[in-house]
Design a protein around this motif. Sequence first.
Motif, PDB file in Angstrom:
ATOM      1  N   ARG A  22       0.832  -1.203   0.000  1.00  0.00           N
ATOM      2  CA  ARG A  22       0.000   0.000   0.000  1.00  0.00           C
ATOM      3  C   ARG A  22       0.873   1.262   0.000  1.00  0.00           C
ATOM      4  NH1 ARG A  22      -2.548  -0.966   4.255  1.00  0.00           N
ATOM      5  NH2 ARG A  22      -1.527   0.403   5.750  1.00  0.00           N
ATOM      6  N   ARG A  23       1.900   1.284   0.853  1.00  0.00           N
ATOM      7  CA  ARG A  23       2.799   2.449   0.892  1.00  0.00           C
ATOM      8  C   ARG A  23       3.552   2.599  -0.417  1.00  0.00           C
ATOM      9  NH1 ARG A  23       3.295   0.645   6.285  1.00  0.00           N
ATOM     10  NH2 ARG A  23       5.008  -0.726   5.695  1.00  0.00           N
ATOM     11  N   GLU A  24       3.966   1.467  -0.990  1.00  0.00           N
ATOM     12  CA  GLU A  24       4.667   1.517  -2.275  1.00  0.00           C
ATOM     13  C   GLU A  24       3.763   2.098  -3.357  1.00  0.00           C
ATOM     14  OE1 GLU A  24       7.811   0.344  -5.146  1.00  0.00           O
ATOM     15  OE2 GLU A  24       7.745   0.813  -3.025  1.00  0.00           O
ATOM     16  N   PHE A  25       2.523   1.648  -3.401  1.00  0.00           N
ATOM     17  CA  PHE A  25       1.569   2.143  -4.395  1.00  0.00           C
ATOM     18  C   PHE A  25       1.332   3.651  -4.237  1.00  0.00           C
ATOM     19  CE2 PHE A  25      -2.923   3.316  -5.068  1.00  0.00           C
ATOM     20  CZ  PHE A  25      -2.970   3.222  -6.448  1.00  0.00           C
ATOM     21  N   LEU A  26       1.132   4.094  -2.996  1.00  0.00           N
ATOM     22  CA  LEU A  26       0.850   5.507  -2.757  1.00  0.00           C
ATOM     23  C   LEU A  26       2.076   6.370  -3.049  1.00  0.00           C
ATOM     24  CD1 LEU A  26      -1.302   5.157   0.491  1.00  0.00           C
ATOM     25  CD2 LEU A  26      -2.100   5.737  -1.812  1.00  0.00           C
ATOM     26  N   ARG A  27       3.271   5.848  -2.779  1.00  0.00           N
ATOM     27  CA  ARG A  27       4.492   6.589  -3.128  1.00  0.00           C
ATOM     28  C   ARG A  27       4.603   6.754  -4.642  1.00  0.00           C
ATOM     29  NH1 ARG A  27       9.507   5.122  -4.773  1.00  0.00           N
ATOM     30  NH2 ARG A  27       9.162   2.913  -4.359  1.00  0.00           N
ATOM     31  N   LEU A  28       4.369   5.681  -5.378  1.00  0.00           N
ATOM     32  CA  LEU A  28       4.415   5.752  -6.834  1.00  0.00           C
ATOM     33  C   LEU A  28       3.326   6.670  -7.375  1.00  0.00           C
ATOM     34  CD1 LEU A  28       5.045   1.971  -7.647  1.00  0.00           C
ATOM     35  CD2 LEU A  28       6.705   3.841  -7.754  1.00  0.00           C
ATOM     36  N   PHE A  61      -9.750  16.711 -10.094  1.00  0.00           N
ATOM     37  CA  PHE A  61     -10.505  16.177  -8.966  1.00  0.00           C
ATOM     38  C   PHE A  61      -9.878  14.877  -8.479  1.00  0.00           C
ATOM     39  CE2 PHE A  61     -13.943  13.447  -7.343  1.00  0.00           C
ATOM     40  CZ  PHE A  61     -14.417  14.240  -6.309  1.00  0.00           C
ATOM     41  N   ILE A  62      -9.500  14.021  -9.419  1.00  0.00           N
ATOM     42  CA  ILE A  62      -8.871  12.744  -9.055  1.00  0.00           C
ATOM     43  C   ILE A  62      -7.535  12.980  -8.367  1.00  0.00           C
ATOM     44  CG2 ILE A  62      -7.921  10.600  -9.984  1.00  0.00           C
ATOM     45  CD1 ILE A  62     -10.004  10.793 -12.232  1.00  0.00           C
ATOM     46  N   ALA A  63      -6.778  14.001  -8.821  1.00  0.00           N
ATOM     47  CA  ALA A  63      -5.495  14.321  -8.188  1.00  0.00           C
ATOM     48  C   ALA A  63      -5.694  14.729  -6.737  1.00  0.00           C
ATOM     49  CB  ALA A  63      -4.796  15.437  -8.960  1.00  0.00           C
ATOM     50  N   GLY A  64      -6.715  15.549  -6.471  1.00  0.00           N
ATOM     51  CA  GLY A  64      -7.012  15.926  -5.095  1.00  0.00           C
ATOM     52  C   GLY A  64      -7.414  14.726  -4.257  1.00  0.00           C
ATOM     53  N   GLN A  65      -8.228  13.852  -4.843  1.00  0.00           N
ATOM     54  CA  GLN A  65      -8.617  12.617  -4.148  1.00  0.00           C
ATOM     55  C   GLN A  65      -7.402  11.764  -3.812  1.00  0.00           C
ATOM     56  OE1 GLN A  65     -11.504  10.834  -6.904  1.00  0.00           O
ATOM     57  NE2 GLN A  65     -13.037  10.957  -5.280  1.00  0.00           N
ATOM     58  N   ALA A  66      -6.493  11.626  -4.777  1.00  0.00           N
ATOM     59  CA  ALA A  66      -5.316  10.778  -4.588  1.00  0.00           C
ATOM     60  C   ALA A  66      -4.469  11.280  -3.417  1.00  0.00           C
ATOM     61  CB  ALA A  66      -4.492  10.745  -5.872  1.00  0.00           C
ATOM     62  N   ILE A  67      -4.296  12.592  -3.337  1.00  0.00           N
ATOM     63  CA  ILE A  67      -3.513  13.169  -2.242  1.00  0.00           C
ATOM     64  C   ILE A  67      -4.201  12.917  -0.906  1.00  0.00           C
ATOM     65  CG2 ILE A  67      -2.745  15.355  -1.237  1.00  0.00           C
ATOM     66  CD1 ILE A  67      -2.221  16.321  -4.110  1.00  0.00           C
ATOM     67  N   ALA A  68      -5.519  13.107  -0.864  1.00  0.00           N
ATOM     68  CA  ALA A  68      -6.261  12.872   0.373  1.00  0.00           C
ATOM     69  C   ALA A  68      -6.136  11.418   0.817  1.00  0.00           C
ATOM     70  CB  ALA A  68      -7.728  13.253   0.178  1.00  0.00           C
ATOM     71  N   VAL A  69      -6.293  10.498  -0.108  1.00  0.00           N
ATOM     72  CA  VAL A  69      -6.206   9.070   0.220  1.00  0.00           C
ATOM     73  C   VAL A  69      -4.807   8.711   0.721  1.00  0.00           C
ATOM     74  CG1 VAL A  69      -6.222   6.755  -0.784  1.00  0.00           C
ATOM     75  CG2 VAL A  69      -8.075   8.351  -1.299  1.00  0.00           C
ATOM     76  N   SER A  70      -3.781   9.262   0.083  1.00  0.00           N
ATOM     77  CA  SER A  70      -2.409   8.981   0.505  1.00  0.00           C
ATOM     78  C   SER A  70      -2.160   9.452   1.929  1.00  0.00           C
ATOM     79  CB  SER A  70      -1.417   9.646  -0.456  1.00  0.00           C
ATOM     80  OG  SER A  70      -0.076   9.330  -0.099  1.00  0.00           O
ATOM     81  N   ALA A 212      12.910  -0.345   2.538  1.00  0.00           N
ATOM     82  CA  ALA A 212      12.558  -1.058   3.759  1.00  0.00           C
ATOM     83  C   ALA A 212      11.074  -1.011   4.088  1.00  0.00           C
ATOM     84  CB  ALA A 212      13.348  -0.496   4.938  1.00  0.00           C
ATOM     85  N   THR A 213      10.390   0.072   3.658  1.00  0.00           N
ATOM     86  CA  THR A 213       9.009   0.265   4.098  1.00  0.00           C
ATOM     87  C   THR A 213       8.012   0.478   2.973  1.00  0.00           C
ATOM     88  OG1 THR A 213       9.145   2.682   4.277  1.00  0.00           O
ATOM     89  CG2 THR A 213       9.919   1.394   6.177  1.00  0.00           C
ATOM     90  N   GLY A 214       8.500   0.835   1.777  1.00  0.00           N
ATOM     91  CA  GLY A 214       7.616   1.185   0.672  1.00  0.00           C
ATOM     92  C   GLY A 214       7.345   2.669   0.578  1.00  0.00           C
ATOM     93  N   ALA A 215       7.708   3.448   1.614  1.00  0.00           N
ATOM     94  CA  ALA A 215       7.500   4.896   1.629  1.00  0.00           C
ATOM     95  C   ALA A 215       8.842   5.603   1.654  1.00  0.00           C
ATOM     96  CB  ALA A 215       6.674   5.312   2.847  1.00  0.00           C
ATOM     97  N   SER A 216       9.003   6.647   0.837  1.00  0.00           N
ATOM     98  CA  SER A 216      10.289   7.346   0.747  1.00  0.00           C
ATOM     99  C   SER A 216      10.448   8.431   1.806  1.00  0.00           C
ATOM    100  CB  SER A 216      10.444   7.962  -0.649  1.00  0.00           C
ATOM    101  OG  SER A 216       9.366   8.823  -0.935  1.00  0.00           O
ATOM    102  N   VAL A 217       9.356   8.808   2.471  1.00  0.00           N
ATOM    103  CA  VAL A 217       9.412   9.712   3.623  1.00  0.00           C
ATOM    104  C   VAL A 217       8.509   9.132   4.702  1.00  0.00           C
ATOM    105  CG1 VAL A 217       9.833  11.776   2.222  1.00  0.00           C
ATOM    106  CG2 VAL A 217       7.487  11.127   2.751  1.00  0.00           C
ATOM    107  N   VAL A 218       8.659   9.633   5.916  1.00  0.00           N
ATOM    108  CA  VAL A 218       7.798   9.162   6.991  1.00  0.00           C
ATOM    109  C   VAL A 218       6.376   9.644   6.722  1.00  0.00           C
ATOM    110  CG1 VAL A 218       7.341   9.211   9.468  1.00  0.00           C
ATOM    111  CG2 VAL A 218       9.704   9.239   8.636  1.00  0.00           C
TER     112      VAL A 218
END
Length: 281
Positions: A22-28, A61-70, A212-218
Amino acid sequence: MCVKFSDDLGMDEEAVDLGGPRREFLRLLMEALALSPMFEGRDSKLSLALDSTALREDRYFIAGQAIAVSLVHGGPPPGFLAPTLYSSVVVGNSSIKPVLEDIADADLYEKVKKVSECSFLDDLLHTTEPLQDYLANAGCLRPLKCIEDRDLLVQDITMFQVVHRVAGAFERFKEGLKVLGVLDASLLFACLFYCVLEQEGPSKLGKILAFATGASVVPPVGFSPQPSIDFLHEHSSSPKQRLLMANTCINCLKLPLLDTYEAFRESMDFAIGNTQGFGRE
């Protein structure tokens, strides 16, 4: 949210998503947004760009949604947003004052910069000649009677280019941020959200964290469980066991015990540089 990655043949990876995929997907996803034609700018600080296809397909609109979900689901913040764009979201367009550096169009930036540097009225009139069509379209075409008109003209051009020109896209982007209550939270805690959304992007340390975690920042919501390090004590001549490993679902980095620092650094660089994504060794 449960994420599964698949290869080019459509074969899913076997791992169960306990957080890492999930973190990897949201980072990408955040990286893809920054590279999309919906954003433009310099120095990794991006404002909204005007893209007719994105408007027609409601991608802002989708870009705003994506940021909120992340933000809500443990992904990274959109560290690429320019301060002016963030201020537009939390305080409104009528209260912000974009600066010249917010103009992403290099050609327009240079022309407006020359206007801002004029010291005499004749220079100002000469410098604005190549901008006549643009000024007419922007509603900024008017007689210049003294050198003091320069500053107001530059301010009007910047406001049009950065704010008014993309007003429709901005409203849809803002609507997308309302998903999961993110926009309301950002209005209540504006200073906190500013710090979250202006985190620096991936560096070499960020790549190690992503490995290590799938996310490039905390992530703003933190890690669960907390990241940890294990050591691979098995000694083998197998090249595979000389490489570091990771379990992103439990945020664990597993380091090999090698004889020299040079060998360890080569192992780190090779592993991190050649395992971009899930399902690769």
